[in-house]
Motif scaffolding. Structure first.
Motif, mmCIF file in Angstrom:
data_model
loop_
_atom_site.group_PDB
_atom_site.id
_atom_site.type_symbol
_atom_site.label_atom_id
_atom_site.label_comp_id
_atom_site.label_asym_id
_atom_site.label_seq_id
_atom_site.Cartn_x
_atom_site.Cartn_y
_atom_site.Cartn_z
ATOM 1 N N GLU A 193 46.568 77.288 -23.331
ATOM 2 C CA GLU A 193 45.645 76.182 -23.883
ATOM 3 C C GLU A 193 46.281 74.969 -22.688
ATOM 4 O OE1 GLU A 193 46.897 73.241 -25.951
ATOM 5 O OE2 GLU A 193 48.663 73.744 -26.411
ATOM 6 N N LYS A 194 45.857 73.924 -23.135
ATOM 7 C CA LYS A 194 46.320 72.795 -21.974
ATOM 8 C C LYS A 194 47.917 72.686 -22.221
ATOM 9 C CE LYS A 194 42.162 69.805 -22.843
ATOM 10 N NZ LYS A 194 41.771 68.355 -23.173
ATOM 11 N N LEU A 195 48.271 72.258 -20.901
ATOM 12 C CA LEU A 195 49.771 71.920 -20.901
ATOM 13 C C LEU A 195 49.880 70.588 -20.378
ATOM 14 C CD1 LEU A 195 52.879 72.853 -21.109
ATOM 15 C CD2 LEU A 195 52.778 73.302 -18.728
ATOM 16 N N GLY A 196 50.481 69.762 -21.507
ATOM 17 C CA GLY A 196 50.693 68.383 -21.204
ATOM 18 C C GLY A 196 49.547 67.479 -21.410
ATOM 19 N N PHE A 212 43.733 74.010 -18.175
ATOM 20 C CA PHE A 212 42.616 73.677 -18.896
ATOM 21 C C PHE A 212 41.491 74.155 -17.619
ATOM 22 C CE2 PHE A 212 39.995 69.920 -19.888
ATOM 23 C CZ PHE A 212 38.907 70.276 -20.622
ATOM 24 N N CYS A 213 40.287 74.875 -18.362
ATOM 25 C CA CYS A 213 39.159 75.344 -17.568
ATOM 26 C C CYS A 213 39.460 76.059 -16.545
ATOM 27 C CB CYS A 213 38.453 74.220 -17.386
ATOM 28 S SG CYS A 213 37.967 73.432 -18.927
ATOM 29 N N SER A 214 40.596 77.220 -16.769
ATOM 30 C CA SER A 214 40.956 77.796 -15.510
ATOM 31 C C SER A 214 40.259 79.217 -16.051
ATOM 32 C CB SER A 214 42.380 78.415 -15.421
ATOM 33 O OG SER A 214 42.874 78.803 -16.593
ATOM 34 N N GLY A 215 40.363 80.345 -15.053
ATOM 35 C CA GLY A 215 39.455 81.599 -15.057
ATOM 36 C C GLY A 215 40.624 82.484 -15.009
ATOM 37 N N GLY A 232 43.281 78.404 -11.048
ATOM 38 C CA GLY A 232 42.863 77.116 -11.193
ATOM 39 C C GLY A 232 43.430 76.419 -12.293
ATOM 40 N N GLY A 233 42.870 75.314 -12.642
ATOM 41 C CA GLY A 233 43.495 74.559 -13.719
ATOM 42 C C GLY A 233 42.696 72.941 -13.760
ATOM 43 N N TRP A 234 43.466 71.956 -14.323
ATOM 44 C CA TRP A 234 42.959 70.745 -14.690
ATOM 45 C C TRP A 234 42.685 69.916 -13.491
ATOM 46 C CZ3 TRP A 234 40.720 67.738 -17.990
ATOM 47 C CH2 TRP A 234 40.761 66.288 -18.188
ATOM 48 N N SER A 235 44.113 69.532 -12.777
ATOM 49 C CA SER A 235 44.260 68.626 -11.741
ATOM 50 C C SER A 235 45.366 68.727 -10.978
ATOM 51 C CB SER A 235 44.257 67.230 -12.695
ATOM 52 O OG SER A 235 45.380 67.152 -13.372
ATOM 53 N N LEU A 236 45.140 68.312 -9.635
ATOM 54 C CA LEU A 236 46.261 68.252 -8.944
ATOM 55 C C LEU A 236 46.725 69.549 -8.562
ATOM 56 C CD1 LEU A 236 48.202 64.978 -10.369
ATOM 57 C CD2 LEU A 236 46.641 64.982 -8.405
ATOM 58 N N GLU A 237 48.360 69.856 -8.649
ATOM 59 C CA GLU A 237 48.606 71.040 -8.028
ATOM 60 C C GLU A 237 48.011 72.228 -9.120
ATOM 61 O OE1 GLU A 237 53.009 71.268 -8.133
ATOM 62 O OE2 GLU A 237 53.274 70.093 -5.986
ATOM 63 N N SER A 238 47.858 71.884 -10.462
ATOM 64 C CA SER A 238 47.353 72.918 -11.127
ATOM 65 C C SER A 238 46.059 73.544 -10.940
ATOM 66 C CB SER A 238 47.218 72.411 -12.717
ATOM 67 O OG SER A 238 46.150 71.408 -12.962
ATOM 68 N N ARG A 274 42.036 76.507 -2.087
ATOM 69 C CA ARG A 274 41.254 75.400 -2.469
ATOM 70 C C ARG A 274 41.620 75.230 -3.857
ATOM 71 N NH1 ARG A 274 40.153 72.502 1.615
ATOM 72 N NH2 ARG A 274 38.241 71.422 0.578
ATOM 73 N N GLY A 275 41.737 73.905 -4.241
ATOM 74 C CA GLY A 275 41.774 73.522 -5.701
ATOM 75 C C GLY A 275 40.646 73.910 -6.645
ATOM 76 N N ARG A 276 40.721 74.381 -7.539
ATOM 77 C CA ARG A 276 39.407 74.759 -8.417
ATOM 78 C C ARG A 276 39.550 74.490 -9.945
ATOM 79 N NH1 ARG A 276 36.634 77.907 -4.932
ATOM 80 N NH2 ARG A 276 37.997 78.580 -3.120
ATOM 81 N N TRP A 277 38.789 73.769 -10.674
ATOM 82 C CA TRP A 277 38.516 73.580 -12.103
ATOM 83 C C TRP A 277 37.341 74.193 -12.296
ATOM 84 C CZ3 TRP A 277 35.532 69.492 -14.780
ATOM 85 C CH2 TRP A 277 36.073 69.280 -16.055
ATOM 86 N N TYR A 278 37.314 75.174 -13.317
ATOM 87 C CA TYR A 278 36.085 75.874 -13.687
ATOM 88 C C TYR A 278 35.687 76.870 -12.754
ATOM 89 C CZ TYR A 278 34.791 73.072 -17.949
ATOM 90 O OH TYR A 278 34.932 72.589 -19.003
ATOM 91 N N PRO A 279 36.649 78.001 -11.940
ATOM 92 C CA PRO A 279 36.290 78.780 -11.323
ATOM 93 C C PRO A 279 36.068 80.093 -12.060
ATOM 94 C CG PRO A 279 38.647 78.615 -11.317
ATOM 95 C CD PRO A 279 38.075 77.479 -12.216
ATOM 96 N N SER A 280 35.612 81.248 -11.489
ATOM 97 C CA SER A 280 35.515 82.502 -11.975
ATOM 98 C C SER A 280 35.999 83.412 -11.145
ATOM 99 C CB SER A 280 33.918 83.072 -11.960
ATOM 100 O OG SER A 280 33.260 82.240 -13.075
ATOM 101 N N ALA A 281 36.559 84.516 -11.549
ATOM 102 C CA ALA A 281 37.365 85.494 -10.849
ATOM 103 C C ALA A 281 36.769 86.854 -11.182
ATOM 104 C CB ALA A 281 38.825 85.615 -11.276
ATOM 105 N N LEU A 282 36.884 87.882 -10.285
ATOM 106 C CA LEU A 282 36.379 89.030 -10.470
ATOM 107 C C LEU A 282 37.369 90.324 -9.379
ATOM 108 C CD1 LEU A 282 33.742 91.128 -10.924
ATOM 109 C CD2 LEU A 282 33.002 90.701 -8.848
ATOM 110 N N VAL A 283 37.594 91.698 -10.116
ATOM 111 C CA VAL A 283 38.128 92.694 -9.174
ATOM 112 C C VAL A 283 36.954 92.909 -8.540
ATOM 113 C CG1 VAL A 283 39.473 94.507 -9.343
ATOM 114 C CG2 VAL A 283 40.158 92.589 -10.926
#
Length: 993
Positions: free
Chosen positions: A507-510, A544-547, A562-568, A600-609
């Motif tokens: 879940e969200k952190l911070g 928040f909103c990672s994959g 991925g994640g919410w903002s900045l380094e996240s 690249r920073g990503r909010w709402y990415p998808s991932a796949l093997v």
């Protein structure tokens, strides 16, 4: 001076009050007939009034818009010209004026029944009917017959005859627009003592009255002058005549180009000298059954045959028609039962060249560029050549509450077949609430795309219905049930079942709950002991909103990116699940931005093997509601500098392509679904191999979307040995401008000419989840819609005629609590129950009321769904297995215990280990492998290659009839990408390959 009452009969007894009032009330009735949602201040609808193409009720500025006419555009046009009245006619015509003239009267409100070309929900008049709007400002004084102009005195109103000969035989063309002043001045300069103005903008001179011209009532001359709206300039076949009482400067000198203007001294002719291939065709009757040309251009006082043809030709029309001196029409066919008229009836001189014939009253001089004129018959109801199973039912009444809830606008291409096809494709048999039938004559409008057939009328529907059933939805006696499992600590965003049998929640952190560590693990064997069931874990940045996916390494580590903002947004996080049932592990999430991060920073990415064992990360935005990140990259990051690749299709479809759907296909290529598009990528170069057709949207719009934020869900339909059938992808739900979709679409992306098949669901769904159940039919479960978790069981094998996959949806059980649009998580547990975490609101849970209290309270409890096949009291089968690391094509024994059937009816399934968030189950796949049994020992044959089953962990189940066993995790295909040795940094623990 004509009184206001006699000048505007429509005002009737209200006219005196209207003239004197300082705070004016509308003098018109039928005020609700034509109205728009947004009009300039003070403007209101005044109802429906009569109009005459030969003597307009509003005589100011005008324009025609065949594609985009609306009430608002017409009113704004009139406002810009300083007019106080605006009127719309025949769907596409706009007229302005400061007075309503020429005997206009109130008409029945239903006479104004033509939908505006730019907004079918608004009414733009009708045939010879104006939808009238008024600014609320008192009209200026009405025009008058000026008693005198200098030495010119009014003789009143005189008859004229465009067919039998002019009363004043010399037509002049004054400098500037026609008025009493300009016309008398022109006749004075040409030496004539009589001057007459006709039809608002025509000027005639003479030495005396010819051809039987005689006085008529003054009210007959009722058209304001084009050059001075405060004066009358005659009317149709009527002249305001003035006599000069002084001494003329010289004798009569006919002006150059002057003449009788039609029936007088200068006869009119059709035009032969035209640009090739145009030529004159014939004189046609207009209005016998409606206008015979589909396109009318604005009236032009300077009209010539040549200018009309030029206008029509520039718009790629092959027919041109001129009428009543100043009207130009275009088309490719004549409609509404056009018939030939007498050539002598097309005898009015053109406004811009009195020697050319420009039709006549209700007569058209028609010219053709093809040598032919196709005149279509009067349109009729289409009762034959309908799509199979459809039948005409009658003419229906329609009204403020629409009979049918979905309206499809086909401004230029409506046909009965097209309407039926669209409704049938999306599963609608075109039956609505119990309607009332209207007289057949009320359905009298030709179809915009098929003018020989009728498409309803004003508030009337040509009603067609399918004579069978398009969709059949079932509700079984046993629908399964929901149960509360345990109270929760947080409302998670991502959930993953680990090979340790425990569920990891992120879940969200911070930015989430106070004092939250951002990660927790639930031991399902301790759900009756809240204090010990939950273990606190820790992430280092906001997920928040990672994959998330599960890696194919020995430990089945969970990867989150991925994640919410900045380094996240650059975050790469790994968790090695450990511990066992009832025993806590000690591992935690590992993350170090300085050692490892995305390119690249990503909010709402998808991932796949991928099939080669490496990880593909696609799309997102640079941060919360930020700019698009229209790229993809591979993990582990290849050497050699930046290796991310920008994708124009992601750039073009932002922001509607977040959390794209990713699947490995049997060829090894990669399917990507994003917004309402889909394509197949080469897994080595990521070039597009095939651009697939767009996903169908809703019945009313092809622009509906399937990925976040429009958010549907996608799943691979099960694969079965020997894996020769084309792999199909099912996408369900989504939204169209805030309205959830009620359909699913299916495609086999690698077959030739792949196309989407549409099927309708029993309910609308936005942000649903979907995964395969373990029933023998390998049914799919699609829970969740707005505020309600209503489970649908979907058979992936049922087929239906008309190419619609129906009879495959079954409504199951409702959740115990409302569901969320934000996050819905569904996981297949080892004991074959289905786990839910949800929010109970529709918006961000941190939205508060003004006093700080939560506006949308959150639901923390965890809930499970018990499918029907576990709700019948059956004993679950079991099996033992010792070999859990499989190579492709290898064979592995299991020993089974069945309670209801035999191994001849048993089935085996493999369900890929996945993570779930926002309706996207990343890496989901279900396989029914080949197996052979001797006694109670069965040998399972692993899938043949990484394209059929990308390397990774799977839950292995057996099914005894409809009842599944508990699962065991097996790994298939090893770790070809050597992810178990990545990342080689001190802060990460490596399990090996």
């Amino acid at each position: 001076m004509a009184s206001f009452l006699s000048y505007v009969p429509i005002f009737a007894a209200l006219a005196p009050n209207f003239i004197r009032a300082s705070h004016i009330s509308s003098p018109f009735v039928h005020r609700q007939h034509a109205r728009a949602d947004t009009l300039p201040a003070g403007w209101t609808a005044q109802g429906c009034i009569t109009d005459n193409p030969g003597a307009r009720s509003l005589t100011g500025s005008t324009f025609t818009d065949t594609q985009a006419m609306t009430v608002e555009s017409c009113v704004n046009f009139c406002v810009s010209g300083g007019f106080v009245f605006a009127g719309l006619e025949f769907s596409q015509e706009c007229y302005c004026g400061n007075n309503v003239v020429d005997g206009a009267t109130n008409a029945t409100s239903t006479d104004c029944n033509a939908a505006c070309t730019g907004n079918s929900k608004e009414i733009c008049g009708g045939a010879s009917r104006l939808s009238l709007f008024w600014s609320g400002v008192q009209p200026p004084p009405p025009p008058q017959t000026v008693p005198s102009v200098g030495l010119w005195n009014s003789l009143g109103c005189y008859s004229d005859n465009v067919n039998g000969g002019r009363t004043l035989t010399v037509q002049t063309f004054p400098t500037g627009q026609t008025s009493a002043e300009t016309c008398t001045d022109s006749c004075f300069n040409n030496g004539y003592p009589l001057a007459g103005m006709e039809f608002a903008d025509e000027c005639y001179c003479g030495l005396g009255f010819e051809n039987g011209g005689a006085p008529t009532p003054l009210a007959d001359c009722s058209m304001p002058c084009a050059g001075n709206s405060s004066e009358f300039c005659g009317g149709p076949n009527r002249l305001n005549v003035y006599n000069f009482t002084g001494t003329l400067p010289h004798g009569p000198t006919p002006p150059e180009g002057g003449g009788g203007g039609g029936g007088g001294d200068a006869p009119v002719f059709s035009v032969d000298d035209l640009p090739a291939p145009w030529e004159y065709a014939a004189c046609y009757v207009d209005g016998a059954h409606g206008r015979v040309f589909p396109q009318e251009l604005p009236d032009d006082p300077g009209l010539t045959v040549e200018s009309c043809i030029e206008s029509c030709s520039s718009q790629n029309y092959t027919l041109a028609g001129v009428e009543f001196s100043v009207q130009c029409f275009c088309g490719n066919t004549l409609v509404n039962g056009a018939v030939l008229g007498q050539e002598a009836d097309c005898n009015m001189g053109c406004g811009g060249n009195a020697t050319e014939a420009c039709g006549g009253p209700n007569r058209l001089s028609v010219y053709t560029a093809t040598g032919d004129v196709t005149a279509l018959p009067v349109p009729v109801t289409q009762n034959t050549s309908l799509p199979t199973g459809w039948k005409y039912q009658g003419c229906l009444q329609d009204g403020g509450t629409r009979v049918f809830p979905y309206q499809i606008d086909m401004v230029t291409n409506a046909t009965v077949e097209a309407c039926i096809e669209q409704c049938a494709t999306f599963g609608y048999p075109a039956v609505g609430i119990d309607p009332g039938f209207a007289p057949e004559a009320d359905c009298n409008f030709p179809c915009s795309g098929d003018p020989i057939h009728l498409c309803g009328g004003p508030l009337r529907l040509s009603y067609y219905a399918f004579n069978s059933t398009l969709d059949t939805w079932h509700t079984p006696a046993n629908t399964g049930r929901y149960e509360f499992l345990i109270g929760g600590l947080v409302v998670p965003l991502v959930a993953t079942v680990g090979i340790n049998g425990k569920v990891n929640f992120l879940e969200k952190l911070g930015t989430g709950f106070p004092n939250s560590t951002g990660a927790y693990e639930l031991d399902l064997t301790l759900v009756n002991d809240f204090e010990h069931a939950w273990r606190e874990l820790h992430v280092h940045s906001d997920v928040f909103c990672s994959g998330s996916i599960i890696l194919p390494d020995k430990a089945a580590r969970q990867l989150n990116v991925g994640g919410w903002s900045l380094e996240s947004t650059y975050g790469v996080r790994l968790y090695w699940p450990d511990g066992s049932a009832g025993v806590n592990g000690t591992n935690d999430w590992e993350e170090n931005y300085d050692e490892l991060h995305l390119q690249r920073g990503r909010w709402y990415p998808s991932a796949l093997v991928m099939a080669n064992g490496s990880i593909l990360v696609v799309g997102g935005e640079v941060g919360s509601n930020g700019a698009p990140e229209p790229s993809l990259e591979v993990l582990p990051t290849p050497a050699g500098g930046p290796t991310f690749l920008n994708m124009d299709w992601l750039q073009r479809t932002d922001p509607n392509n977040l959390y794209p759907f990713l699947h490995v296909l049997p060829s090894g290529n990669i399917f990507v679904g994003y917004y309402n598009e889909a394509r197949i990528l080469n897994p080595g170069t990521f070039d597009t191999i095939t651009e697939l057709p767009n996903m169908p949207g809703s019945v009313t719009s092809f622009l509906a979307g399937r990925t976040y934020p429009m958010e549907g869900t996608a799943v691979l339909l099960p694969q079965r040995a020997p894996y020769t059938d084309p792999l199909e992808i099912l996408v369900c739900g989504g939204s169209n401008n805030g309205e959830a979709l009620d359909n699913c679409v299916t495609i086999a992306p690698e077959v030739p000419n792949a196309a989407w098949t549409i099927e309708r669901m029993p309910s609308k769904r936005v942000m649903p989840c979907m995964l395969c159940l373990m029933a023998p039919s390998s049914s799919l479960m699609a829970p969740n819609r707005v505020l309600l978790a209503l489970v649908l069981l979907i058979s992936p094998t049922s087929k239906h005629f008309c190419t619609i996959l129906a009879n495959r949806f079954t409504s199951a059980f409702r959740s115990l609590t409302p569901q969320s649009l934000l996050v819905f998580i569904i996981l297949k547990l080892r004991l074959v129950r289905f786990l839910y975490f949800r929010l109970s609101c529709l918006h961000d849970p941190q939205t508060n009321n003004p006093d700080g209290t939560p506006k949308f309270p959150e639901e923390f409890r965890v809930e499970v769904y018990i499918p029907p096949y576990l709700n019948e009291g059956r004993t679950q089968p079991s099996f033992t297995i010792t070999e859990i690391d499989w190579t492709y094509g290898s064979t592995h024994p299991i020993t089974v215990t069945l309670h209801h059937g035999t191994t001849s009816t048993m089935r085996v399934s493999l369900v890929a280990a996945t993570s779930s968030t926002h309706g996207n189950v990343m890496g989901g796949r279900t396989i029914f492998p080949e197996f052979h049994c001797t006694g109670n020992v069965c040998n399972i044959v692993a899938p043949p290659n990484a394209n059929i089953s990308p390397p990774g962990w799977h839950q292995l189940f057996i099914l005894d009839g409809p009842t599944p066993s508990f699962s065991q995790f097996v790994r298939i295909g090893g770790d070809p990408g050597r992810l178990g040795e990545w990342p080689p940094f001190p802060d990460f623990t490596l399990p090996g390959v």
